[in-house]
Enzyme design. Structure first.
Site, PDB file in Angstrom:
ATOM      1  N   GLY A  10      19.777 -23.208 -15.414  1.00  0.00           N
ATOM      2  CA  GLY A  10      18.719 -22.390 -14.817  1.00  0.00           C
ATOM      3  C   GLY A  10      17.424 -22.644 -15.577  1.00  0.00           C
ATOM      4  O   GLY A  10      17.386 -23.422 -16.544  1.00  0.00           O
ATOM      5  N   ALA A  60      22.125 -14.982 -13.448  1.00  0.00           N
ATOM      6  CA  ALA A  60      21.557 -13.860 -12.705  1.00  0.00           C
ATOM      7  C   ALA A  60      21.386 -14.217 -11.236  1.00  0.00           C
ATOM      8  O   ALA A  60      21.264 -15.389 -10.877  1.00  0.00           O
ATOM      9  CB  ALA A  60      20.198 -13.468 -13.295  1.00  0.00           C
ATOM     10  N   TYR A  61      21.383 -13.170 -10.429  1.00  0.00           N
ATOM     11  CA  TYR A  61      20.971 -13.279  -9.030  1.00  0.00           C
ATOM     12  C   TYR A  61      19.506 -12.861  -9.023  1.00  0.00           C
ATOM     13  O   TYR A  61      19.196 -11.694  -9.241  1.00  0.00           O
ATOM     14  CB  TYR A  61      21.827 -12.353  -8.160  1.00  0.00           C
ATOM     15  CG  TYR A  61      21.519 -12.452  -6.688  1.00  0.00           C
ATOM     16  CD1 TYR A  61      22.287 -13.261  -5.856  1.00  0.00           C
ATOM     17  CD2 TYR A  61      20.451 -11.752  -6.125  1.00  0.00           C
ATOM     18  CE1 TYR A  61      22.009 -13.363  -4.493  1.00  0.00           C
ATOM     19  CE2 TYR A  61      20.170 -11.852  -4.771  1.00  0.00           C
ATOM     20  CZ  TYR A  61      20.950 -12.657  -3.964  1.00  0.00           C
ATOM     21  OH  TYR A  61      20.672 -12.765  -2.628  1.00  0.00           O
ATOM     22  N   ASP A 102      11.234  -7.222 -16.559  1.00  0.00           N
ATOM     23  CA  ASP A 102      10.199  -6.188 -16.413  1.00  0.00           C
ATOM     24  C   ASP A 102      10.409  -5.372 -15.126  1.00  0.00           C
ATOM     25  O   ASP A 102       9.854  -4.284 -14.987  1.00  0.00           O
ATOM     26  CB  ASP A 102       8.802  -6.838 -16.389  1.00  0.00           C
ATOM     27  CG  ASP A 102       8.663  -7.931 -15.342  1.00  0.00           C
ATOM     28  OD1 ASP A 102       9.684  -8.545 -14.974  1.00  0.00           O
ATOM     29  OD2 ASP A 102       7.528  -8.186 -14.878  1.00  0.00           O
ATOM     30  N   TYR A 125      17.131  -5.506  -6.937  1.00  0.00           N
ATOM     31  CA  TYR A 125      17.232  -6.431  -8.077  1.00  0.00           C
ATOM     32  C   TYR A 125      17.055  -5.663  -9.399  1.00  0.00           C
ATOM     33  O   TYR A 125      17.872  -5.775 -10.314  1.00  0.00           O
ATOM     34  CB  TYR A 125      16.174  -7.532  -7.939  1.00  0.00           C
ATOM     35  CG  TYR A 125      15.972  -8.377  -9.170  1.00  0.00           C
ATOM     36  CD1 TYR A 125      16.909  -9.340  -9.531  1.00  0.00           C
ATOM     37  CD2 TYR A 125      14.843  -8.221  -9.981  1.00  0.00           C
ATOM     38  CE1 TYR A 125      16.723 -10.127 -10.676  1.00  0.00           C
ATOM     39  CE2 TYR A 125      14.645  -8.999 -11.116  1.00  0.00           C
ATOM     40  CZ  TYR A 125      15.584  -9.950 -11.452  1.00  0.00           C
ATOM     41  OH  TYR A 125      15.402 -10.712 -12.575  1.00  0.00           O
TER      42      TYR A 125
END
Ligand SMILES: NC(=O)c1ccc[n+]([C@@H]2O[C@H](COP(=O)([O-])OP(=O)(O)OC[C@H]3O[C@@H](n4cnc5c(N)ncnc54)[C@H](OP(=O)(O)O)[C@@H]3O)[C@@H](O)[C@H]2O)c1
Length: 288
Positions: A10, A60-61, A102, A125
């Protein structure tokens, strides 16, 4: 230390592999093909075979708008996946550095968010990432939760298919009209700097807990785009627009710069986002 990097291909994972390469630490980079964090049993077997001292979980998605339609996918990876990795680390006596965002904040604050501010995510999310944080905190004492913001890195976000800087350059080269919001403020962060800070946190054995790690300073997405073109001395048909005009599915925090009161105490700081952007443009060969 033997360190596993999950999500190694990623955007952040790519730079983490680079900052640990050729150091005395041994790294085991794992891609999605090597490990599925949503599968406790097979993930446990994979990690057990490596016997890590530390695991950095970048899996992560990250598709913020899609998460509104597929909350179960976001929670499977970002919340339950985080729980799985924390449980396995607990069983293996391994430290866990888990990456967060964040977007766990609601953006109502008028100054940068510190580690002491109360989360209140606006979208699926953000809720899934916050649930992941809680699972990590409540499963394993020896954890770092490292929150960052608006990442750009050499490999581009695999979950989003690129990054903002590359998208802007491509649009300008194609002569497209570029409209970017000037009322959403954040701290753009170069993944190479973030990876370097994660390494320092681990190597210096900072006290466990939550850390904010983002390039210093803040700007709107419009100002970020303008700075990219100014730095490259590139012609672009750029104009500002407002968030209310965007028809995105997910609500996003309007103000989400991060600052760390904890890193400062340990004499650590990250450079300003403008300097970080210049580094990136040099790294990618856009600037000499
Ligand atoms: N991008 C941002 O602006 C931003 C801002 C703040 C915080 N963050 C956080 O920073 C971290 C890294 O983000 P990034 O930008 O580097 O995202 P990314 O490029 O999309 O990397 C995420 C990695 O997770 C892998 N992955 C997805 N599902 C998985 C699963 N079930 N099991 C194992 N691996 C899986 C992906 O592999 P595949 O692509 O092969 O599925 C990918 O390699 C994430 O925790 C993210 O929430 C990102």
């Amino acid at each position: 230390m033997k360190i596993i990097i999950i999500g190694a291909n990623g955007q952040l994972g790519y730079d983490l592999v680079r900052v640990f390469e050729n150091t005395e630490d041994e790294i085991a980079p794992l891609t999605h093909a090597d490990i599925d964090v949503t599968d406790l049993r097979s993930a446990s077997e994979t990690l057990r075979n490596i016997e890590p001292d530390a695991v950095i979980n970048c899996a992560a998605y990250v598709r913020v708008d899609d998460a509104e339609d597929f909350p179960e996918r976001a929670f499977a990876v970002n919340a339950l996946g985080a729980r799985n990795i924390a449980r396995i680390c607990r069983d293996l006596n391994s430290i866990l550095a888990h990456i967060s965002t964040d977007y766990i904040f609601d953006g109502r604050k008028k100054e940068p968010y510190t580690e002491e501010d109360t989360p209140n995510p606006l979208n699926v999310y953000g809720n899934s990432k916050l649930a992941g944080e809680y699972f990590v905190r409540n499963t394993l004492e020896e954890h770092y939760i490292i929150r960052s913001s608006s990442l750009f890195g050499a490999s581009g976000a695999s979950g989003k298919g690129g990054n903002f800087v590359e998208t802007m350059i491509k649009k300008a080269r194609n002569g497209e009209e570029i409209k970017v919001v000037d009322d959403m403020i954040m701290s753009p962060t170069h993944t190479r700097d973030l990876a370097g800070m994660i390494k320092k946190i681990l190597i210096k054995k900072l006290p466990f807990g939550i850390y904010h790690a983002a390039n210093q300073g803040q700007c709107s997405w419009y100002e970020f785009a303008k700075t990219i073109f100014e730095t490259l001395e590139m012609e672009a048909n750029l104009s500002p627009t407002k968030t209310s005009r965007l028809q995105s599915k997910a609500r996003r925090p309007i103000y989400s710069p991060l600052v760390s009161i904890k890193l400062e105490k340990h004499g650590l700081e990250m450079k300003n986002w403008k300097e970080a952007l210049t580094d990136y443009l040099v790294e990618k060969g856009y600037l000499k």
